[in-house]
Design a protein around this motif. Structure first.
Motif, PDB file in Angstrom:
ATOM      1  N   UNK A 139       2.942  -0.728  -9.941  1.00  0.00           N
ATOM      2  CA  UNK A 139       2.847  -2.268  -9.472  1.00  0.00           C
ATOM      3  C   UNK A 139       3.295  -2.591  -8.452  1.00  0.00           C
ATOM      4  N   UNK A 140       2.574  -3.655  -8.581  1.00  0.00           N
ATOM      5  CA  UNK A 140       3.306  -4.900  -6.817  1.00  0.00           C
ATOM      6  C   UNK A 140       4.649  -5.171  -7.439  1.00  0.00           C
ATOM      7  N   UNK A 141       5.112  -5.403  -8.506  1.00  0.00           N
ATOM      8  CA  UNK A 141       6.307  -6.060  -8.766  1.00  0.00           C
ATOM      9  C   UNK A 141       7.183  -5.240  -9.665  1.00  0.00           C
ATOM     10  N   UNK A 142       8.144  -5.333  -8.979  1.00  0.00           N
ATOM     11  CA  UNK A 142       8.965  -4.995  -9.798  1.00  0.00           C
ATOM     12  C   UNK A 142      10.110  -4.869 -11.030  1.00  0.00           C
ATOM     13  N   UNK A 143       9.836  -6.243 -11.522  1.00  0.00           N
ATOM     14  CA  UNK A 143       9.779  -6.747 -13.291  1.00  0.00           C
ATOM     15  C   UNK A 143       8.998  -6.127 -14.008  1.00  0.00           C
TER      16      UNK A 143
ATOM     17  N   UNK B 261       1.202  -1.215  -0.495  1.00  0.00           N
ATOM     18  CA  UNK B 261      -0.052   0.074   0.196  1.00  0.00           C
ATOM     19  C   UNK B 261       0.896   1.443  -0.139  1.00  0.00           C
ATOM     20  N   UNK B 262       2.289   1.419  -0.099  1.00  0.00           N
ATOM     21  CA  UNK B 262       2.806   2.703  -0.319  1.00  0.00           C
ATOM     22  C   UNK B 262       3.815   2.475  -1.521  1.00  0.00           C
ATOM     23  N   UNK B 263       4.392   3.328  -1.735  1.00  0.00           N
ATOM     24  CA  UNK B 263       5.258   3.297  -2.886  1.00  0.00           C
ATOM     25  C   UNK B 263       7.111   3.959  -2.266  1.00  0.00           C
ATOM     26  N   UNK B 264       7.663   2.597  -3.425  1.00  0.00           N
ATOM     27  CA  UNK B 264       9.412   2.852  -3.003  1.00  0.00           C
ATOM     28  C   UNK B 264       9.922   3.088  -4.262  1.00  0.00           C
ATOM     29  N   UNK B 265      11.366   3.255  -3.818  1.00  0.00           N
ATOM     30  CA  UNK B 265      12.593   3.734  -4.724  1.00  0.00           C
ATOM     31  C   UNK B 265      13.155   2.512  -4.586  1.00  0.00           C
ATOM     32  N   UNK B 266      14.105   2.121  -5.584  1.00  0.00           N
ATOM     33  CA  UNK B 266      15.159   1.021  -5.632  1.00  0.00           C
ATOM     34  C   UNK B 266      16.384   1.568  -5.482  1.00  0.00           C
ATOM     35  N   UNK B 267      16.974   1.384  -3.915  1.00  0.00           N
ATOM     36  CA  UNK B 267      18.386   1.564  -3.668  1.00  0.00           C
ATOM     37  C   UNK B 267      19.568   1.184  -4.329  1.00  0.00           C
ATOM     38  N   UNK B 268      19.127  -0.424  -3.779  1.00  0.00           N
ATOM     39  CA  UNK B 268      20.512  -0.917  -4.030  1.00  0.00           C
ATOM     40  C   UNK B 268      19.369  -2.548  -4.933  1.00  0.00           C
ATOM     41  N   UNK B 269      20.339  -3.537  -5.334  1.00  0.00           N
ATOM     42  CA  UNK B 269      19.819  -4.445  -6.372  1.00  0.00           C
ATOM     43  C   UNK B 269      20.954  -5.515  -5.505  1.00  0.00           C
ATOM     44  N   UNK B 270      20.598  -7.031  -5.082  1.00  0.00           N
ATOM     45  CA  UNK B 270      21.374  -7.664  -4.327  1.00  0.00           C
ATOM     46  C   UNK B 270      21.149  -9.295  -4.677  1.00  0.00           C
ATOM     47  N   UNK B 271      21.439  -9.995  -4.463  1.00  0.00           N
ATOM     48  CA  UNK B 271      21.262 -11.462  -5.280  1.00  0.00           C
ATOM     49  C   UNK B 271      19.998 -11.981  -4.341  1.00  0.00           C
ATOM     50  N   UNK B 272      19.417 -11.494  -3.390  1.00  0.00           N
ATOM     51  CA  UNK B 272      18.393 -12.713  -2.862  1.00  0.00           C
ATOM     52  C   UNK B 272      17.544 -11.431  -2.601  1.00  0.00           C
ATOM     53  N   UNK B 273      17.874  -9.904  -2.206  1.00  0.00           N
ATOM     54  CA  UNK B 273      16.948  -9.108  -2.030  1.00  0.00           C
ATOM     55  C   UNK B 273      16.582  -7.447  -2.720  1.00  0.00           C
ATOM     56  N   UNK B 274      16.657  -6.668  -2.429  1.00  0.00           N
ATOM     57  CA  UNK B 274      16.289  -5.105  -3.427  1.00  0.00           C
ATOM     58  C   UNK B 274      15.500  -4.407  -1.870  1.00  0.00           C
ATOM     59  N   UNK B 275      17.268  -3.468  -1.459  1.00  0.00           N
ATOM     60  CA  UNK B 275      16.806  -2.631  -0.191  1.00  0.00           C
ATOM     61  C   UNK B 275      16.284  -1.467  -1.713  1.00  0.00           C
ATOM     62  N   UNK B 276      15.488  -0.299  -0.683  1.00  0.00           N
ATOM     63  CA  UNK B 276      14.161   0.116  -1.121  1.00  0.00           C
ATOM     64  C   UNK B 276      14.289   1.157   0.095  1.00  0.00           C
ATOM     65  N   UNK B 277      13.466   2.916  -0.626  1.00  0.00           N
ATOM     66  CA  UNK B 277      13.160   3.843   0.277  1.00  0.00           C
ATOM     67  C   UNK B 277      12.052   3.899  -0.101  1.00  0.00           C
TER      68      UNK B 277
END
Length: 566
Positions: free
Chosen positions: A523-527, A499-515
């Motif tokens: 969308x609810x899907x990054x891809x 229910x919130x908006x996020x921005x990608x900070x860093x993409x890692x192997x198994x996770x995505x760091x966001x703010x």
């Protein structure tokens, strides 16, 4: 209505009264009238127009609701022509967006075509072969299977005289539609001139759709817009109660994963009641074998009342017959999957009945996605070519020509698809990475490409997604999960989750760091926010950045336009 149209309508109605309304078509369909139309009511003007257009061999975009029975109006004259010309070899390719739809059409057509002595076959795998000594007259297939055929069986396509693109609105404007554009170009080099018939739901820009797949065509349009009736419900109990009041007998529940389908299937067991849609319950997902899947689909199709819980993917689809309503148990990953789900509902009623299972936090996001879908569904979205398909098609062409292809051939193939400089940059990137090689202006496949071809994986540009954790970079707390395909996400990209908006900070192997972000994501899907194909990661970095920026700009303009309208 013009005076001419009024006179034609009056003449048609008079012929209906006298029983002669179909005589002109019967004379054209000497061998196939009984097969396709003996049980039909008098043919509508649009079906007659389609039949005559196909007989004349003209290309056409036919934008009409499924209830018009357009596929029969296209196939009957094609069958008649094949029988008249007594052609040997594969004559008609019938492309469908999904394997389920291919199964459904095959089941419907094999007996119909057998009556006049024609043979139909179905090929939907990524590694496709046809008996060269005994080819079918008609072949029902998918874009990915056609890609495989062009690589493995080009000589069997030399006699193709017509291609039917069924449900083109479901793939147009995405990586699969762009793939079909280029596959048709490759097919023309093998078969020469053939007719193309694009069957679509009513769309706003049918001319632009047609221009992407054919030249010199006409548009046959039936102006009808299917209503979308939505309900946001907090529980399955509420959904089934409303379904009972509306006499909804068959419900399709969409989930995002196999685990979720099993979970929902178990939950719905407690609602089983012979007087409700939940009297019979079935679960479908990708881990079922082909035979088990067809068994479940046939069970639901033939049941008077049923609830089917299913995952849905762009190329597999689902074929369980007429569905009264669909339920989204989770937020759909992208607009294509949402549209695919909506189209399952109310084909015979003209109303897309849809339920969204949500709470107060997720309801605004469901509303946003549906609103965005209505603006872009079907065929009204801004078209931007997906350049990842250039990589996929280069790989496919090279796999089919292990002795190499002239560099000039590639520039001719993509001449009407992308800019010369973009293609040059893509080829240079592939050369630098060792994925292709060049000698004397000929391009050769690498071992990597040949292995992909042998496995069949290079024929599809549908992203293979995986789940990753989404983590708040400030608090290091997990927010949720998102579907992700490698190479498609960049820092600064915005999306919605929880229910919130996020921005990608860093993409890692198994996770995505966001703010947290002030930019509203759709969308609810990054891809799916990127909306790009599986081969996107092989594009030069500058083109990747430009492709993502184009889609961001379109989203920004759409947001501004909606705010202005409000």
């Amino acid at each position: 209505m013009s005076e001419k149209e009024g006179n034609e309508r009056a003449e048609y109605e008079e012929r209906v009264k006298t029983g002669d309304e179909n005589q002109d078509i019967k004379r054209l369909l000497k061998r196939t009238w009984y097969t396709f139309f003996s049980r039909s009511a008098p043919l509508s003007p649009v079906r007659k127009m389609v039949i005559k257009t196909v007989f004349e061999g003209k290309n056409a975009v036919i934008a009409a609701p499924e209830t018009e029975g357009i596929s029969e109006a296209v196939l009957a004259p094609l069958c008649e022509t094949v029988l008249e010309e007594k052609r040997n070899g594969l004559a008609v390719l019938y492309l469908t967006p999904t394997r389920a739809q291919a199964n459904e059409i095959f089941d419907r057509l094999r007996e119909q075509l057998a009556r006049p002595g024609l043979r139909v076959s179905k090929k939907t795998a990524y590694r496709v072969f046809i008996n060269a000594d005994n080819p079918p007259d008609f072949l029902i297939t998918t874009p990915e299977a056609l890609d495989s055929l062009l690589c493995r069986y080009p000589e069997g396509l030399e006699r193709v005289r017509a291609v039917v693109l069924d449900g083109v609105h479901g793939i147009d404007g995405g990586c699969r539609g762009d793939q079909v554009r280029l596959l048709l170009e490759r097919l023309r080099e093998i078969a020469g001139k053939f007719s193309v018939y694009a069957l679509s739901a009513p769309v706003g820009n049918a001319v632009q759709v047609g221009e992407r797949y054919m030249d010199d065509f006409q548009v046959i349009r039936v102006e009808e817009e299917r209503e979308i009736k939505e309900t946001y419900a907090a529980s399955f109990e509420e959904i089934l109660e409303l379904a009972g009041k509306e006499n909804i007998k068959k419900i399709l529940v969409f989930c995002g994963s196999r685990e979720k389908t099993e979970e929902v299937g178990s939950l719905l067991k407690k609602f089983r009641n012979l007087s409700t849609a939940a009297a019979y319950l079935a679960v479908l997902h990708g881990e079922l074998s082909g035979s088990e899947r067809e068994e479940v689909e046939n069970f639901v199709k033939n049941s008077e009342r049923a609830v089917c819980v299913s995952t849905v993917t762009p190329d597999s689809g689902i074929g369980v017959g007429d569905i009264d309503a669909v339920v989204f148990a989770e937020i759909p990953g992208n607009l294509s999957l949402l549209a695919q789900g909506l189209e399952c509902a109310g084909k015979t009623t003209g109303v897309m009945r849809v339920f969204f299972l949500c709470d107060s936090k997720s309801m605004p996001l469901f509303e946003l996605i549906l609103d965005h879908a209505k603006e872009n569904f079907p065929g009204n979205k801004v078209y931007v070519p997906d350049l990842s398909i250039a990589v996929q098609q280069i790989f496919s062409v090279l796999f089919s020509n292990p002795w190499g292809v002239d560099e000039d051939y590639l520039y001719r193939l993509f001449n009407n698809f992308c800019a010369y400089e973009d293609l040059k940059s893509i080829i240079e990137e592939l050369l630098a990475s060792g994925l292709i090689s060049s000698r004397n202006r000929k391009i050769y496949a690498s071992e990597f490409i040949m292995n992909q071809g042998e496995e069949g994986t290079l024929h599809s540009n549908i992203p293979l997604e995986r789940f990753v954790e989404v983590v708040n970079s400030r608090t290091n707390k997990k927010i949720g999960e998102a579907r992700l395909s490698p190479g498609c996400i960049r820092a600064g990209q915005s999306f919605s989750l929880a229910g919130k908006s996020w921005e990608v900070v860093k993409l890692e192997e198994d996770s995505v760091q966001v703010k947290k972000s002030t930019v509203k994501g759709v969308f609810n899907s990054l891809k799916c926010a990127a909306g790009l194909g599986a081969f996107f990661e092989y594009l030069p970095e500058k083109i990747q950045e430009a492709e993502i920026e184009k889609r961001k700009e379109i989203q920004r303009k759409e947001t501004q336009r909606k705010e202005t309208q409000r």
